[in-house]
Design a protein around this motif. Sequence first.
Motif, PDB file in Angstrom:
ATOM      1  N   ILE A 300       0.862  -1.180   0.000  1.00 22.81           N
ATOM      2  CA  ILE A 300       0.000   0.000   0.000  1.00 22.81           C
ATOM      3  C   ILE A 300       0.899   1.230   0.000  1.00 22.81           C
ATOM      4  O   ILE A 300       1.680   1.430   0.935  1.00 22.81           O
ATOM      5  CB  ILE A 300      -0.938   0.012   1.221  1.00 22.81           C
ATOM      6  CG1 ILE A 300      -1.877  -1.198   1.178  1.00 22.81           C
ATOM      7  CG2 ILE A 300      -1.726   1.321   1.290  1.00 22.81           C
ATOM      8  CD1 ILE A 300      -2.675  -1.391   2.451  1.00 22.81           C
ATOM      9  N   ASP A 302       0.616   5.040   0.102  1.00 21.95           N
ATOM     10  CA  ASP A 302      -0.338   6.126   0.354  1.00 21.95           C
ATOM     11  C   ASP A 302       0.139   6.855   1.609  1.00 21.95           C
ATOM     12  O   ASP A 302       0.440   6.218   2.614  1.00 21.95           O
ATOM     13  CB  ASP A 302      -1.736   5.549   0.557  1.00 21.95           C
ATOM     14  CG  ASP A 302      -2.825   6.606   0.470  1.00 21.95           C
ATOM     15  OD1 ASP A 302      -2.629   7.707   1.017  1.00 21.95           O
ATOM     16  OD2 ASP A 302      -3.881   6.323  -0.134  1.00 21.95           O
ATOM     17  N   ASP A 303       0.205   8.175   1.557  1.00 18.50           N
ATOM     18  CA  ASP A 303       0.728   8.922   2.714  1.00 18.50           C
ATOM     19  C   ASP A 303      -0.365   9.396   3.660  1.00 18.50           C
ATOM     20  O   ASP A 303      -0.067   9.998   4.697  1.00 18.50           O
ATOM     21  CB  ASP A 303       1.557  10.121   2.239  1.00 18.50           C
ATOM     22  CG  ASP A 303       0.714  11.175   1.529  1.00 18.50           C
ATOM     23  OD1 ASP A 303      -0.272  10.782   0.873  1.00 18.50           O
ATOM     24  OD2 ASP A 303       1.036  12.369   1.627  1.00 18.50           O
ATOM     25  N   SER A 307      -6.422   6.777   5.123  1.00 19.17           N
ATOM     26  CA  SER A 307      -6.525   5.871   3.976  1.00 19.17           C
ATOM     27  C   SER A 307      -5.718   4.604   4.214  1.00 19.17           C
ATOM     28  O   SER A 307      -6.163   3.500   3.859  1.00 19.17           O
ATOM     29  CB  SER A 307      -6.026   6.584   2.713  1.00 19.17           C
ATOM     30  OG  SER A 307      -6.200   5.764   1.577  1.00 19.17           O
ATOM     31  N   GLN A 308      -4.545   4.750   4.810  1.00 16.78           N
ATOM     32  CA  GLN A 308      -3.719   3.591   5.130  1.00 16.78           C
ATOM     33  C   GLN A 308      -4.479   2.623   6.037  1.00 16.78           C
ATOM     34  O   GLN A 308      -4.518   1.415   5.789  1.00 16.78           O
ATOM     35  CB  GLN A 308      -2.420   4.029   5.820  1.00 16.78           C
ATOM     36  CG  GLN A 308      -1.440   4.758   4.928  1.00 16.78           C
ATOM     37  CD  GLN A 308      -0.246   5.259   5.719  1.00 16.78           C
ATOM     38  OE1 GLN A 308      -0.194   5.146   6.945  1.00 16.78           O
ATOM     39  NE2 GLN A 308       0.736   5.826   5.020  1.00 16.78           N
ATOM     40  N   LYS A 309      -5.093   3.174   7.098  1.00 17.01           N
ATOM     41  CA  LYS A 309      -5.805   2.341   8.067  1.00 17.01           C
ATOM     42  C   LYS A 309      -6.984   1.625   7.410  1.00 17.01           C
ATOM     43  O   LYS A 309      -7.229   0.432   7.660  1.00 17.01           O
ATOM     44  CB  LYS A 309      -6.290   3.216   9.222  1.00 17.01           C
ATOM     45  CG  LYS A 309      -6.943   2.428  10.353  1.00 17.01           C
ATOM     46  CD  LYS A 309      -7.313   3.345  11.512  1.00 17.01           C
ATOM     47  CE  LYS A 309      -7.947   2.551  12.651  1.00 17.01           C
ATOM     48  NZ  LYS A 309      -8.293   3.426  13.803  1.00 17.01           N
ATOM     49  N   THR A 322      -0.269  -7.025   4.580  1.00 19.07           N
ATOM     50  CA  THR A 322      -0.069  -5.718   3.963  1.00 19.07           C
ATOM     51  C   THR A 322       1.214  -5.063   4.466  1.00 19.07           C
ATOM     52  O   THR A 322       1.580  -5.202   5.631  1.00 19.07           O
ATOM     53  CB  THR A 322      -1.262  -4.781   4.261  1.00 19.07           C
ATOM     54  OG1 THR A 322      -1.453  -4.697   5.675  1.00 19.07           O
ATOM     55  CG2 THR A 322      -2.534  -5.295   3.611  1.00 19.07           C
ATOM     56  N   VAL A 324       2.815  -1.165   4.363  1.00 18.54           N
ATOM     57  CA  VAL A 324       2.428   0.211   4.055  1.00 18.54           C
ATOM     58  C   VAL A 324       3.660   1.078   3.813  1.00 18.54           C
ATOM     59  O   VAL A 324       4.635   1.033   4.585  1.00 18.54           O
ATOM     60  CB  VAL A 324       1.582   0.806   5.206  1.00 18.54           C
ATOM     61  CG1 VAL A 324       1.221   2.252   4.912  1.00 18.54           C
ATOM     62  CG2 VAL A 324       0.319  -0.028   5.417  1.00 18.54           C
ATOM     63  N   SER A 326       4.703   5.200   2.926  1.00 23.82           N
ATOM     64  CA  SER A 326       4.196   6.569   2.857  1.00 23.82           C
ATOM     65  C   SER A 326       4.788   7.343   1.699  1.00 23.82           C
ATOM     66  O   SER A 326       4.371   8.479   1.425  1.00 23.82           O
ATOM     67  CB  SER A 326       4.486   7.313   4.177  1.00 23.82           C
ATOM     68  OG  SER A 326       3.763   6.708   5.237  1.00 23.82           O
TER      69      SER A 326
END
Length: 423
Positions: A300, A302-303, A307-309, A322, A324, A326
């Motif tokens: 994922i 995405d900063d 949205s990350q959560k 997943t 993540v 940033s």
Amino acid sequence: MKQVLLIGAHYTFAEYLSDGLKDQQVKLEHCPNSRSAYTTLIQLLPDLIIIDVGSMDEDVILFLEKKIKDPNAKSTPIIAIGELEDRRLIASLINFRVQKYFKMPLKYDTFFKAIGEALGMNFTADQTECILEMHVTDNIFFIEIAGGLNRDKISMLRYRISDCKTKLKMTAPKLVLMLSDLKLCFLDMTNIQLLLDTILKDMVIKKGNIKILTNDSFFQEFVKGHAEYNGIEVSGDIETVLNPLLEIFALSESKDPLLHRILIPNKELPESAIDLRFSKDYGGTAQSEWDSGDMLRIAIIDDDPVSQKILVGTFERIQATTTVYSDGITFLNDLNNKTFDVVILDIFIPKMNGLDILKSLQHQKYSSPVLVYSQATDTQYVTDALTYGAANFILKPQKPEVLIQNALAAISDRDKDGFGFGL
């Protein structure tokens, strides 16, 4: 008592698994083939299904389809095992509530931990440091144990020895057990007994054909002090142990080279469902990308913390793992160390925007699908993203089901395999 239904798999593996689960107060029911498994399922209604998916033949698919449509069995978790390597095929198993997939040979520690988690129980393997190696030279099993006596690894020996004897067509096999640098005491008595009883189990190897090489005085006295082990020879001298075995080799060979040769394996061990080593024996790194049971690995990028959560929570619903990021640069630098099945990418991220990341991945001929998930509404962003190799462009926000379906569709040829997305 909780129940586990094992579908497929060899009888030897079923017996091994049954014994392991029995120690955890869990009952195993074995159904040898998928064709009749559904009838057993609706009669038993187990707490967990473990299925050997093999090559995903029609019987396996039919069982999974019936199970997912049955309101009484739909929610029953599944752990799949097998020899599949096609990521698209394995990812399709998620549609049938399969939580984990383990590629054979299985690593005992991670496999049993996953069973415990699926049952809501805490299964832990014996953590005693132990290196256990086995090889075969002509008609002789050579087993070396170093570090300590690990009960779980010892328990595997019975099935590995029996399996090798059958597949290698060994008649009246002999066995040399070498205990390297072990310092044992009365606290090890139960493990010593387990080791000896395991080797003698089912009379696969007769006592007179078992030789044990060890300098540990406690082990030597233990064997001598128990009548049930009479006939097993124990010595600290390698020649004393090996000399009685030389008769099976050519008499024309000189003694020293011959002693050296019989310690060198000359038969390839047959494939086994269980690895005698644990995951930690490989230095903590998986030998296979399926050793941990993870079926789907998603990056994922995405900063936005919110949205990350949301994205992490979405893919946890299908037991996906997943990672993540940033920013895109960190992701690109990490590609040498990690493998992903799907990449979820935002356009507006720091240091390097999503379109530039797509260009970089296209230049590297990156094979995993990339889904752009962004609030960018300009049609030029959509056109550029698809031009630079994105599998799809999804406009934020979307329901979790939409994201999951798009992720699975990106890696699964559902029209060809006939799998639906009944989430």
